[in-house]
Design an enzyme around this catalytic site. Sequence first.
Site, PDB file in Angstrom:
ATOM      1  N   ASP A  34       0.823  -1.223   0.000  1.00 24.17           N
ATOM      2  CA  ASP A  34       0.000   0.000   0.000  1.00 24.17           C
ATOM      3  C   ASP A  34       0.857   1.274   0.000  1.00 24.17           C
ATOM      4  O   ASP A  34       0.359   2.367   0.256  1.00 24.17           O
ATOM      5  CB  ASP A  34      -0.928   0.005   1.211  1.00 24.17           C
ATOM      6  CG  ASP A  34      -0.154  -0.004   2.517  1.00 24.17           C
ATOM      7  OD1 ASP A  34       1.100  -0.058   2.471  1.00 24.17           O
ATOM      8  OD2 ASP A  34      -0.775   0.045   3.593  1.00 24.17           O
ATOM      9  N   ARG A  95       8.027  27.308   1.220  1.00 25.30           N
ATOM     10  CA  ARG A  95       7.401  28.446   0.535  1.00 25.30           C
ATOM     11  C   ARG A  95       6.356  29.148   1.393  1.00 25.30           C
ATOM     12  O   ARG A  95       6.180  30.345   1.323  1.00 25.30           O
ATOM     13  CB  ARG A  95       6.731  27.981  -0.759  1.00 25.30           C
ATOM     14  CG  ARG A  95       7.680  27.976  -1.900  1.00 25.30           C
ATOM     15  CD  ARG A  95       7.004  27.471  -3.125  1.00 25.30           C
ATOM     16  NE  ARG A  95       6.845  26.023  -3.054  1.00 25.30           N
ATOM     17  CZ  ARG A  95       6.611  25.262  -4.106  1.00 25.30           C
ATOM     18  NH1 ARG A  95       6.497  25.798  -5.277  1.00 25.30           N
ATOM     19  NH2 ARG A  95       6.489  23.962  -3.987  1.00 25.30           N
ATOM     20  N   ASP A 168      11.700  37.936  -9.390  1.00 25.67           N
ATOM     21  CA  ASP A 168      10.916  38.742  -8.438  1.00 25.67           C
ATOM     22  C   ASP A 168      11.802  39.205  -7.287  1.00 25.67           C
ATOM     23  O   ASP A 168      12.939  38.760  -7.139  1.00 25.67           O
ATOM     24  CB  ASP A 168       9.666  38.001  -7.947  1.00 25.67           C
ATOM     25  CG  ASP A 168       9.984  36.799  -7.076  1.00 25.67           C
ATOM     26  OD1 ASP A 168      10.966  36.843  -6.326  1.00 25.67           O
ATOM     27  OD2 ASP A 168       9.231  35.805  -7.165  1.00 25.67           O
ATOM     28  N   LYS A 191       7.090  40.751  -9.961  1.00 28.79           N
ATOM     29  CA  LYS A 191       6.137  39.659 -10.221  1.00 28.79           C
ATOM     30  C   LYS A 191       4.978  39.741  -9.237  1.00 28.79           C
ATOM     31  O   LYS A 191       5.172  40.040  -8.057  1.00 28.79           O
ATOM     32  CB  LYS A 191       6.872  38.317 -10.049  1.00 28.79           C
ATOM     33  CG  LYS A 191       5.981  37.103 -10.222  1.00 28.79           C
ATOM     34  CD  LYS A 191       6.789  35.815 -10.138  1.00 28.79           C
ATOM     35  CE  LYS A 191       6.570  35.082  -8.836  1.00 28.79           C
ATOM     36  NZ  LYS A 191       7.300  33.829  -8.721  1.00 28.79           N
ATOM     37  N   ARG A 193       1.769  37.248  -8.072  1.00 29.20           N
ATOM     38  CA  ARG A 193       1.058  35.975  -8.258  1.00 29.20           C
ATOM     39  C   ARG A 193      -0.254  36.035  -7.490  1.00 29.20           C
ATOM     40  O   ARG A 193      -0.265  36.372  -6.302  1.00 29.20           O
ATOM     41  CB  ARG A 193       1.906  34.815  -7.727  1.00 29.20           C
ATOM     42  CG  ARG A 193       1.312  33.451  -8.107  1.00 29.20           C
ATOM     43  CD  ARG A 193       1.944  32.333  -7.313  1.00 29.20           C
ATOM     44  NE  ARG A 193       3.307  32.014  -7.699  1.00 29.20           N
ATOM     45  CZ  ARG A 193       3.644  31.109  -8.617  1.00 29.20           C
ATOM     46  NH1 ARG A 193       2.715  30.473  -9.279  1.00 29.20           N
ATOM     47  NH2 ARG A 193       4.905  30.855  -8.871  1.00 29.20           N
ATOM     48  N   ASP A 217      16.835  31.715  -9.906  1.00 30.99           N
ATOM     49  CA  ASP A 217      15.702  31.590  -8.988  1.00 30.99           C
ATOM     50  C   ASP A 217      15.990  30.457  -8.005  1.00 30.99           C
ATOM     51  O   ASP A 217      16.847  29.607  -8.275  1.00 30.99           O
ATOM     52  CB  ASP A 217      14.406  31.298  -9.760  1.00 30.99           C
ATOM     53  CG  ASP A 217      13.178  31.858  -9.023  1.00 30.99           C
ATOM     54  OD1 ASP A 217      13.304  32.167  -7.815  1.00 30.99           O
ATOM     55  OD2 ASP A 217      12.112  31.984  -9.635  1.00 30.99           O
ATOM     56  N   SER A 221       8.841  25.294 -10.244  1.00 35.05           N
ATOM     57  CA  SER A 221       7.825  24.287  -9.965  1.00 35.05           C
ATOM     58  C   SER A 221       6.911  24.144 -11.185  1.00 35.05           C
ATOM     59  O   SER A 221       7.153  23.309 -12.050  1.00 35.05           O
ATOM     60  CB  SER A 221       7.065  24.719  -8.707  1.00 35.05           C
ATOM     61  OG  SER A 221       6.047  23.831  -8.433  1.00 35.05           O
ATOM     62  N   GLY A 224       5.944  28.555 -14.532  1.00 34.67           N
ATOM     63  CA  GLY A 224       5.302  29.806 -14.956  1.00 34.67           C
ATOM     64  C   GLY A 224       6.214  31.022 -14.791  1.00 34.67           C
ATOM     65  O   GLY A 224       6.319  31.869 -15.688  1.00 34.67           O
ATOM     66  N   THR A 225       6.891  31.100 -13.662  1.00 36.25           N
ATOM     67  CA  THR A 225       7.751  32.255 -13.369  1.00 36.25           C
ATOM     68  C   THR A 225       8.901  32.332 -14.375  1.00 36.25           C
ATOM     69  O   THR A 225       9.156  33.375 -14.989  1.00 36.25           O
ATOM     70  CB  THR A 225       8.319  32.127 -11.936  1.00 36.25           C
ATOM     71  OG1 THR A 225       7.222  32.026 -11.032  1.00 36.25           O
ATOM     72  CG2 THR A 225       9.212  33.288 -11.580  1.00 36.25           C
TER      73      THR A 225
HETATM   74  C1  R5P Z   1       8.772  32.395  -5.677  1.00 37.42           C
HETATM   75  O1  R5P Z   1       8.803  33.168  -4.756  1.00 37.42           O
HETATM   76  C2  R5P Z   1       9.926  31.524  -6.011  1.00 37.42           C
HETATM   77  O2  R5P Z   1      11.126  32.228  -5.941  1.00 37.42           O
HETATM   78  C3  R5P Z   1       9.780  30.910  -7.391  1.00 37.42           C
HETATM   79  O3  R5P Z   1       9.833  31.925  -8.345  1.00 37.42           O
HETATM   80  C4  R5P Z   1       8.501  30.154  -7.526  1.00 37.42           C
HETATM   81  O4  R5P Z   1       8.314  29.257  -6.474  1.00 37.42           O
HETATM   82  C5  R5P Z   1       8.473  29.413  -8.849  1.00 37.42           C
HETATM   83  O5  R5P Z   1       7.266  28.751  -9.012  1.00 37.42           O
HETATM   84  P1  R5P Z   1       6.694  28.410 -10.437  1.00 37.42           P
HETATM   85  O6  R5P Z   1       7.731  27.656 -11.203  1.00 37.42           O
HETATM   86  O7  R5P Z   1       5.483  27.579 -10.122  1.00 37.42           O
HETATM   87  O8  R5P Z   1       6.321  29.706 -11.100  1.00 37.42           O
END
Ligand code: R5P
Length: 290
Positions: A34, A95, A168, A191, A193, A217, A221, A224-225
């Site tokens: 499991d 985060r 950012d 930036k 969000r 950075d 994740s 997008g950034t």
């Molecule tokens: C934000 O404060 C972090 O520095 C990254 O820019 C952010 O976590 C990136 O996330 P994603 O790839 O989803 O835009």
Amino acid sequence: MIIIIVIGCDLFSKQLAEKLNVPMANIEKRYFPDKELCPRILTEIKDDHVILVNRMEFPVLDPNAYLVESLLLIKTLKEMGKKIEFVMPYMIYGRQDKQFREGEPVSARSILDILADAGASNILTVSSHYERTKDILSAKISVYNINGFEAFLEKIREIKNPIITGADFGVSENVDFISCALKVDSIVFEKHRSLDTGSIEMNGLIEAKGRNVVIIDDIISSGGTIIKAINICKNSGAKSVSVFVIHNLAKQETLDKIDKMAFFYATDTIETPKSEISVVDIVAKRIQSL
Ligand code: R5P
């Protein structure tokens, strides 16, 4: 600090043990059908003071499974009477380092508290978000937040006529660190969000014509950034764009998309096919200086 042994189950632990010139004990991970995990420390450990290294696994990238695994290992070592330095190269839940909306947890602090309660003495982590908000620091445990951006210097130095860019303000200290170390220009974009939808707006004017832009950075994740930042640089006439991120949490399809737009480098805080830049030396140096 005198550390006698490194305990872990992958290349990062092995390399760290080699750098520190100490032996290594292996961990075996056995799963029940499991998916419950039963980790086992395979070597008999006579020493009292240990470094436990645990890295999040790619491509699973499951912070919850990672947390349970880490807690079980820490508890087991504690019950053996060990003093534990816990190396968490990517700090999960970092985060959420403040309460953004009423009713939400300050996850970073809670995770640190839970790890302390399990028995970790100190935590060593790399370029975590948590330090941005001073009150995140857990009263229960010391956290050493190691500057992973140092590991990028050598590679960025090879890039001719660069301009260092951050997507950012959260990364501006790191942009300053790299641009000062290499004595080159820098710029940080603005930036925003949306907390509700996650959508990103980014603005920034960069004189990139003919320049090789370096975007840094701490985390990627959804991508997008970084993708927004690459587009701004390309639309401003950049000759090339190179992206350097500490923690690569992106899915393969995101990485494939970025590969068509820019050069992409990540560290080995999470072992991914892009983890070309190692932070092992930097972590080892920090441990030696404790
Ligand atoms: C934000 O404060 C972090 O520095 C990254 O820019 C952010 O976590 C990136 O996330 P994603 O790839 O989803 O835009």
